[in-house]
Scaffold this motif. Structure first.
Motif, PDB file in Angstrom:
ATOM      1  N   UNK A 210       0.816  -1.207   0.000  1.00 39.27           N
ATOM      2  CA  UNK A 210       0.000   0.000   0.000  1.00 39.27           C
ATOM      3  C   UNK A 210       0.859   1.271   0.000  1.00 39.27           C
ATOM      4  N   UNK A 211       0.192   2.388  -0.118  1.00 40.94           N
ATOM      5  CA  UNK A 211       0.859   3.683  -0.269  1.00 40.94           C
ATOM      6  C   UNK A 211       1.872   3.946   0.843  1.00 40.94           C
ATOM      7  N   UNK A 212       3.041   4.400   0.434  1.00 38.80           N
ATOM      8  CA  UNK A 212       4.063   4.818   1.373  1.00 38.80           C
ATOM      9  C   UNK A 212       4.784   3.697   2.099  1.00 38.80           C
ATOM     10  N   UNK A 213       4.456   2.461   1.824  1.00 40.41           N
ATOM     11  CA  UNK A 213       5.140   1.345   2.489  1.00 40.41           C
ATOM     12  C   UNK A 213       6.534   1.143   1.901  1.00 40.41           C
ATOM     13  N   UNK A 214       7.410   0.540   2.697  1.00 37.28           N
ATOM     14  CA  UNK A 214       8.784   0.267   2.283  1.00 37.28           C
ATOM     15  C   UNK A 214       9.052  -1.222   2.463  1.00 37.28           C
ATOM     16  N   UNK A 215       9.528  -1.874   1.409  1.00 37.50           N
ATOM     17  CA  UNK A 215       9.924  -3.281   1.472  1.00 37.50           C
ATOM     18  C   UNK A 215      11.347  -3.374   0.937  1.00 37.50           C
ATOM     19  N   UNK A 216      12.285  -3.770   1.779  1.00 35.56           N
ATOM     20  CA  UNK A 216      13.686  -3.840   1.378  1.00 35.56           C
ATOM     21  C   UNK A 216      14.266  -5.202   1.736  1.00 35.56           C
ATOM     22  N   UNK A 217      14.936  -5.848   0.772  1.00 40.27           N
ATOM     23  CA  UNK A 217      15.684  -7.082   0.987  1.00 40.27           C
ATOM     24  C   UNK A 217      14.856  -8.113   1.751  1.00 40.27           C
ATOM     25  N   UNK A 218      13.630  -8.290   1.298  1.00 43.51           N
ATOM     26  CA  UNK A 218      12.675  -9.172   1.956  1.00 43.51           C
ATOM     27  C   UNK A 218      11.993 -10.065   0.929  1.00 43.51           C
ATOM     28  N   UNK A 219      11.306 -11.097   1.431  1.00 44.10           N
ATOM     29  CA  UNK A 219      10.454 -11.947   0.599  1.00 44.10           C
ATOM     30  C   UNK A 219       9.044 -11.853   1.143  1.00 44.10           C
TER      31      UNK A 219
ATOM     32  N   UNK B 101      -0.068 -11.682   0.244  1.00 41.25           N
ATOM     33  CA  UNK B 101       0.144 -10.870   1.445  1.00 41.25           C
ATOM     34  C   UNK B 101      -0.158  -9.406   1.168  1.00 41.25           C
ATOM     35  N   UNK B 102      -0.469  -8.673   2.233  1.00 40.37           N
ATOM     36  CA  UNK B 102      -0.743  -7.244   2.136  1.00 40.37           C
ATOM     37  C   UNK B 102       0.190  -6.506   3.088  1.00 40.37           C
ATOM     38  N   UNK B 103       0.918  -5.548   2.560  1.00 39.02           N
ATOM     39  CA  UNK B 103       1.786  -4.686   3.370  1.00 39.02           C
ATOM     40  C   UNK B 103       1.086  -3.334   3.477  1.00 39.02           C
ATOM     41  N   UNK B 104       0.650  -2.997   4.688  1.00 37.06           N
ATOM     42  CA  UNK B 104      -0.210  -1.852   4.882  1.00 37.06           C
ATOM     43  C   UNK B 104       0.463  -0.510   4.657  1.00 37.06           C
ATOM     44  N   UNK B 105      -0.349   0.512   4.583  1.00 39.39           N
ATOM     45  CA  UNK B 105       0.108   1.867   4.316  1.00 39.39           C
ATOM     46  C   UNK B 105       1.176   2.298   5.323  1.00 39.39           C
ATOM     47  N   UNK B 106       2.307   2.770   4.801  1.00 36.78           N
ATOM     48  CA  UNK B 106       3.372   3.285   5.646  1.00 36.78           C
ATOM     49  C   UNK B 106       4.140   2.244   6.435  1.00 36.78           C
ATOM     50  N   UNK B 107       3.852   0.965   6.238  1.00 37.50           N
ATOM     51  CA  UNK B 107       4.592  -0.085   6.951  1.00 37.50           C
ATOM     52  C   UNK B 107       6.016  -0.179   6.409  1.00 37.50           C
ATOM     53  N   UNK B 108       6.923  -0.666   7.256  1.00 38.35           N
ATOM     54  CA  UNK B 108       8.312  -0.878   6.856  1.00 38.35           C
ATOM     55  C   UNK B 108       8.647  -2.351   7.078  1.00 38.35           C
ATOM     56  N   UNK B 109       9.083  -3.019   6.024  1.00 37.12           N
ATOM     57  CA  UNK B 109       9.489  -4.429   6.083  1.00 37.12           C
ATOM     58  C   UNK B 109      10.899  -4.498   5.536  1.00 37.12           C
TER      59      UNK B 109
END
Length: 354
Positions: free
Chosen positions: A293-302, A307-315
């Protein structure tokens, strides 16, 4: 001389859980296709057509996807290992399907740029009984070492030590003369490193090393899996199975990426993926149907399927299982693993106080 291949894909992939709860490690999406597809394409490109897969864990998944191999330009057969037989035992277990003079054997969790034709050339020029692919690593202490003499002949198999005499290690790819496979004891676990290879040396057999400096990576850990997928996507390891041109991002069918989102670093976004406004995906692998979702960050992850990564979440540096919901504003870092179907509420997990 004729050549065929055996690929050992029976492991449970425990170190990659929860991803391997739903699929065997060699079937995990890697730069857009199951990992095993990259290896099979290399085998095909080396002119080998007959391949036997030694399976065990979720064995049916392989046949469901690859079938008889004809769609991939191969002839595939499957042998199911009913109980763990270790590497040599697994090779012996498929011997009744073999019909060539030389047999290339692969561990099914290695990414490699090895020139298979050169490996076979070394094997035949040395008139070897077995030839091992060896790679040099910066820190061989975590591996067993394989020293060779001036002619490339293997002289010993050494266990892990704090003071390794050489930086050469067993890279998980071999060429066997067929009679050597037939001599492996049947019906029980047999280790190539602890029993088969030392036994061959003791008997005076020719065990040859083929040292190669091409790309090599064991993808057994989450960090290595993430890196391997990104390296294939970026073209650091060339693969004919890559479903899109190599580059910063591999986007599969029906993917929607907002105009101001960033997807880079060899990231893959699976079929029907969605990357929202201002989101950032770096060096990560997103399986099919993932929503970021908007503004989320996913780095070096699987990120597992659906799956859903919510707004502004950092993974960052995390493994997220299939069907997980990571609520808005959550922060998941440094080796966190979330099991399939878990729902984290907004702000429910954080690693910082803000």
């Amino acid at each position: 001389m004729s050549t065929e291949a055996v690929v050992l894909v029976g492991g449970q992939g425990m170190r990659l859980r929860p991803l391997t709860l739903s699929a065997p490690k060699p079937m995990l999406p890697t730069a857009g296709v199951p990992f095993l597809t990259h290896l099979l394409s290399r085998i095909r490109d080396a002119g080998i057509r007959h391949v036997v897969l030694g399976t065990s864990y979720k064995a049916e998944v392989f046949a469901e996807y690859f079938g008889d191999g004809s769609a991939f330009g191969l002839e595939l057969e499957y042998v199911v290992e009913k109980e763990p037989l270790d590497t040599a035992g697994a090779i012996r277990n498929v011997s009744d399907r073999l019909r060539a003079d030389d047999v290339l054997v692969f561990n099914g969790d290695i990414l490699s740029g090895l020139d298979l034709r050169e490996l076979l050339r070394t094997h035949r020029e040395a008139e070897a009984d077995v030839t091992l692919h060896l790679v040099r690593v910066e820190d061989p202490r975590q591996f067993g070492c394989v020293p060779t003499d001036a002619d490339g002949r293997v002289t010993a198999f050494l266990e892990k030590t704090d003071d390794p005499p050489v930086d050469q290690i067993n890279a998980g790819c071999y060429v066997f003369r067929r009679p050597v496979i037939d001599d492996i004891p049947a019906g029980r676990p047999v280790s190539v490193e602890r029993e088969t290879f030392p036994g061959l040396l003791a008997s005076g057999a020719r065990v040859q090393g083929h040292v190669d400096d091409s790309y090599w990576l064991d993808i057994g850990t989450p960090a290595a899996f993430v890196r391997g997928s990104a390296d294939v996507a970026l073209g650091r390891l060339r693969s004919a199975a890559l479903p899109a041109p190599a580059g910063e991002a591999v986007l599969l069918d029906e993917v929607k990426v907002a105009a101001d989102a960033v997807v880079r670093g060899g990231s893959t976004v699976g079929t029907r993926g969605h990357v929202g406004s201002g989101a950032r995906i770096v060096g990560s692998t997103l399986f099919d149907g993932v929503r970021v979702e908007a503004g989320a960050v996913v780095e070096h992850s699987v990120i597992g399927a659906g799956a859903v990564i919510g707004e502004g979440a950092v993974v960052r540096g995390a493994i997220i299982g299939d069907g997980v919901t990571v609520g808005a504003g959550c922060e998941l870092l440094d080796g966190v693993r979330v099991w399939p179907g878990v729902e984290l509420p907004p702000g429910g997990v954080r690693f910082s106080a803000d």
